[in-house]
Scaffold this motif. Sequence first.
Motif, PDB file in Angstrom:
ATOM      1  N   VAL A   1      35.967  48.416  44.382  1.00 54.03           N
ATOM      2  CA  VAL A   1      36.680  47.633  45.396  1.00 54.03           C
ATOM      3  C   VAL A   1      36.699  46.166  44.995  1.00 54.03           C
ATOM      4  CG1 VAL A   1      36.451  46.708  47.741  1.00 54.03           C
ATOM      5  CG2 VAL A   1      36.335  49.167  47.362  1.00 54.03           C
ATOM      6  N   PHE A   2      37.858  45.531  45.191  1.00 53.42           N
ATOM      7  CA  PHE A   2      37.962  44.074  45.005  1.00 53.42           C
ATOM      8  C   PHE A   2      38.588  43.484  46.253  1.00 53.42           C
ATOM      9  CE2 PHE A   2      40.337  40.262  43.575  1.00 53.42           C
ATOM     10  CZ  PHE A   2      39.258  39.508  43.127  1.00 53.42           C
TER      11      PHE A   2
ATOM     12  N   VAL B   1      39.519  42.112  34.495  1.00 54.85           N
ATOM     13  CA  VAL B   1      40.054  40.770  34.723  1.00 54.85           C
ATOM     14  C   VAL B   1      39.612  40.226  36.080  1.00 54.85           C
ATOM     15  CG1 VAL B   1      42.191  39.397  34.850  1.00 54.85           C
ATOM     16  CG2 VAL B   1      42.024  41.302  33.246  1.00 54.85           C
ATOM     17  N   LEU B   2      39.215  41.100  36.978  1.00 48.83           N
ATOM     18  CA  LEU B   2      38.785  40.682  38.313  1.00 48.83           C
ATOM     19  C   LEU B   2      37.275  40.490  38.355  1.00 48.83           C
ATOM     20  CD1 LEU B   2      40.925  43.233  40.369  1.00 48.83           C
ATOM     21  CD2 LEU B   2      41.535  40.898  39.697  1.00 48.83           C
ATOM     22  N   ALA B   3      36.824  39.531  39.150  1.00 48.89           N
ATOM     23  CA  ALA B   3      35.396  39.245  39.280  1.00 48.89           C
ATOM     24  C   ALA B   3      34.766  40.277  40.201  1.00 48.89           C
ATOM     25  CB  ALA B   3      35.172  37.839  39.826  1.00 48.89           C
ATOM     26  N   MET B   4      34.462  41.447  39.646  1.00 47.84           N
ATOM     27  CA  MET B   4      33.867  42.540  40.400  1.00 47.84           C
ATOM     28  C   MET B   4      32.962  43.338  39.476  1.00 47.84           C
ATOM     29  SD  MET B   4      37.036  45.271  40.625  1.00 47.84           S
ATOM     30  CE  MET B   4      35.966  46.611  41.102  1.00 47.84           C
ATOM     31  N   GLU B   5      32.001  44.039  40.071  1.00 45.42           N
ATOM     32  CA  GLU B   5      31.095  44.867  39.301  1.00 45.42           C
ATOM     33  C   GLU B   5      31.544  46.319  39.437  1.00 45.42           C
ATOM     34  OE1 GLU B   5      28.823  43.848  37.267  1.00 45.42           O
ATOM     35  OE2 GLU B   5      29.109  41.743  37.778  1.00 45.42           O
TER      36      GLU B   5
ATOM     37  N   LEU C   1      39.210  36.690  37.613  1.00 48.04           N
ATOM     38  CA  LEU C   1      39.798  36.173  38.842  1.00 48.04           C
ATOM     39  C   LEU C   1      38.829  36.311  40.009  1.00 48.04           C
ATOM     40  CD1 LEU C   1      42.491  34.948  39.860  1.00 48.04           C
ATOM     41  CD2 LEU C   1      43.097  37.254  40.634  1.00 48.04           C
ATOM     42  N   ARG C   2      38.564  35.188  40.647  1.00 53.03           N
ATOM     43  CA  ARG C   2      37.648  35.193  41.784  1.00 53.03           C
ATOM     44  C   ARG C   2      38.360  35.591  43.065  1.00 53.03           C
ATOM     45  NH1 ARG C   2      35.362  30.495  38.861  1.00 53.03           N
ATOM     46  NH2 ARG C   2      36.780  29.087  39.962  1.00 53.03           N
ATOM     47  N   ARG C   3      37.570  35.859  44.080  1.00 52.24           N
ATOM     48  CA  ARG C   3      38.085  36.330  45.357  1.00 52.24           C
ATOM     49  C   ARG C   3      39.153  35.393  45.923  1.00 52.24           C
ATOM     50  NH1 ARG C   3      34.751  39.064  49.829  1.00 52.24           N
ATOM     51  NH2 ARG C   3      36.120  39.002  51.644  1.00 52.24           N
ATOM     52  N   GLY C   4      38.924  34.096  45.861  1.00 50.76           N
ATOM     53  CA  GLY C   4      39.868  33.136  46.401  1.00 50.76           C
ATOM     54  C   GLY C   4      40.990  32.775  45.454  1.00 50.76           C
ATOM     55  N   CYS C   5      40.971  33.320  44.228  1.00 48.85           N
ATOM     56  CA  CYS C   5      42.014  33.101  43.216  1.00 48.85           C
ATOM     57  C   CYS C   5      42.152  31.633  42.832  1.00 48.85           C
ATOM     58  CB  CYS C   5      43.371  33.646  43.698  1.00 48.85           C
ATOM     59  SG  CYS C   5      43.340  35.402  44.124  1.00 48.85           S
ATOM     60  N   ASP C   6      41.098  30.853  43.047  1.00 48.16           N
ATOM     61  CA  ASP C   6      41.170  29.419  42.735  1.00 48.16           C
ATOM     62  C   ASP C   6      41.177  29.159  41.235  1.00 48.16           C
ATOM     63  OD1 ASP C   6      37.834  28.767  42.434  1.00 48.16           O
ATOM     64  OD2 ASP C   6      38.462  30.467  43.660  1.00 48.16           O
TER      65      ASP C   6
ATOM     66  N   ALA D   1      50.149  39.382  43.287  1.00 47.44           N
ATOM     67  CA  ALA D   1      50.808  40.143  42.228  1.00 47.44           C
ATOM     68  C   ALA D   1      49.910  40.240  41.001  1.00 47.44           C
ATOM     69  CB  ALA D   1      52.141  39.494  41.863  1.00 47.44           C
ATOM     70  N   LEU D   2      49.221  39.148  40.680  1.00 50.65           N
ATOM     71  CA  LEU D   2      48.306  39.159  39.541  1.00 50.65           C
ATOM     72  C   LEU D   2      47.177  40.162  39.764  1.00 50.65           C
ATOM     73  CD1 LEU D   2      47.274  38.032  36.860  1.00 50.65           C
ATOM     74  CD2 LEU D   2      46.198  36.164  38.149  1.00 50.65           C
ATOM     75  N   VAL D   3      46.614  40.199  40.976  1.00 50.29           N
ATOM     76  CA  VAL D   3      45.544  41.150  41.290  1.00 50.29           C
ATOM     77  C   VAL D   3      46.033  42.584  41.098  1.00 50.29           C
ATOM     78  CG1 VAL D   3      44.093  42.059  43.140  1.00 50.29           C
ATOM     79  CG2 VAL D   3      44.328  39.597  42.849  1.00 50.29           C
ATOM     80  N   LEU D   4      47.218  42.882  41.603  1.00 52.30           N
ATOM     81  CA  LEU D   4      47.743  44.241  41.510  1.00 52.30           C
ATOM     82  C   LEU D   4      48.018  44.652  40.065  1.00 52.30           C
ATOM     83  CD1 LEU D   4      50.252  44.208  44.519  1.00 52.30           C
ATOM     84  CD2 LEU D   4      47.970  45.237  44.446  1.00 52.30           C
TER      85      LEU D   4
END
Length: 403
Positions: A222-223, A330-334, A243-248, A321-324
């Motif tokens: 889950v992200f 690429v996403l900050a998740m474990e 990519l962090r949760r806030g996409c900053d 769109a980037l997240v999808l």
Amino acid sequence: MTALRPGATPLPPAAPDVRPGLPSAARAARAARSAGPVVTELRLSAFASHRGAVLPIGPLTLFAGAAGSGKSSALRAYEALARLGAGDPLAEVFPDPEAYVPERAGADAQGRRGFRIGCTTDGPAGPVRLDLAVQAEPALRIVGERLTGGGETLLTTALRDPGRSTVQAAWHTAGAVPVTRAPLPDDMLGTALLPLRVAGTTEGQVRVLAAAEQTVVALRSVFACEPQPQRMRAPVPSGEDRLRRGCDNLAAVLERTHTQCGQRHARLVAAAGAGCAGTVTGLGVERLADGKVRALVERDGGHRTPVGRLGDGELRYLALALVLLTGPGVLAMEAAGEVPSAMQTLTVLADGLDRDLDGRQLRRLLALAASIGAAGHLRLVGTITEAATSEARGTAGVMVVDL
């Protein structure tokens, strides 16, 4: 559970995983479209404004309703289960647990109040239910957990001694000893600990492990995404490319996708052209004198516009769109590292999905999610306002759950 009575079982009796309107054949077909285990149902037995809520979760699910209907709290419960499945301690998952105790819930004679949440996952082990009871007052702790599958109770935990920071756990063995009992910590999800405690030497233990691992993989994949346009406009250090949760740190991630993920980057450019004003021919980055990078939107004639000049809606659209279009790498998740990525399905949680977006942008994002999700590696669960429900219902593959 609203008030926890001494000696009372805080979880409802285990029940078959069958609901009106969702035949078992439909559940099996839906699970078969996913590359890995997925959450197919969220249960909010007593959580915030919800009581006895059973929410179906499909490949593209949107919770809709008026303000105060509990959309965000439903997504919060999902994320909480995901974090617990990843091994996060209870206090980190619920820093303000009293906020999730149902209003007007009375305390028992010992002054205890709490909440109950749960989910069902589908995968190789079949439908597996997880139900969790949490005491919020006077002290935060897990007071009951139940894992069921195949018509059997595979794991139960219960608080036996309030003076100890443990719960008594019992899991199915089906060997010389039918049930194994041991204490587990009261601040972590017992299901997530089972792979470390169960040897898998008997048929019963193998079933327990399969159910626990399916649940944990489904929850960990889950992200949660909450793009913050006001934080996405400034240049960022190069190299912070997850990519962090806030996409900053959008600019740093775009630098990575531009150089390492050409096909995905091209799809992102095409998506940007469909959701941003004007004609978009590319997305690039510019290195500044201080070593930071800023993102640029390339347009006809070689004109380059810093993303900082885009509107809030355009920035949120671009980030979503980037997240999808990316994945756990690429996403900050474990992600579940012990499971091959080809056997996992990423679920993106997006609270306020339609915030700042116009109808065209929302339709494009939903169509993009549906297109990518067709391969079984991506699911989207979000919340939308009442005003956006007609757009959502008009998109193929979207399931709108009214709250």
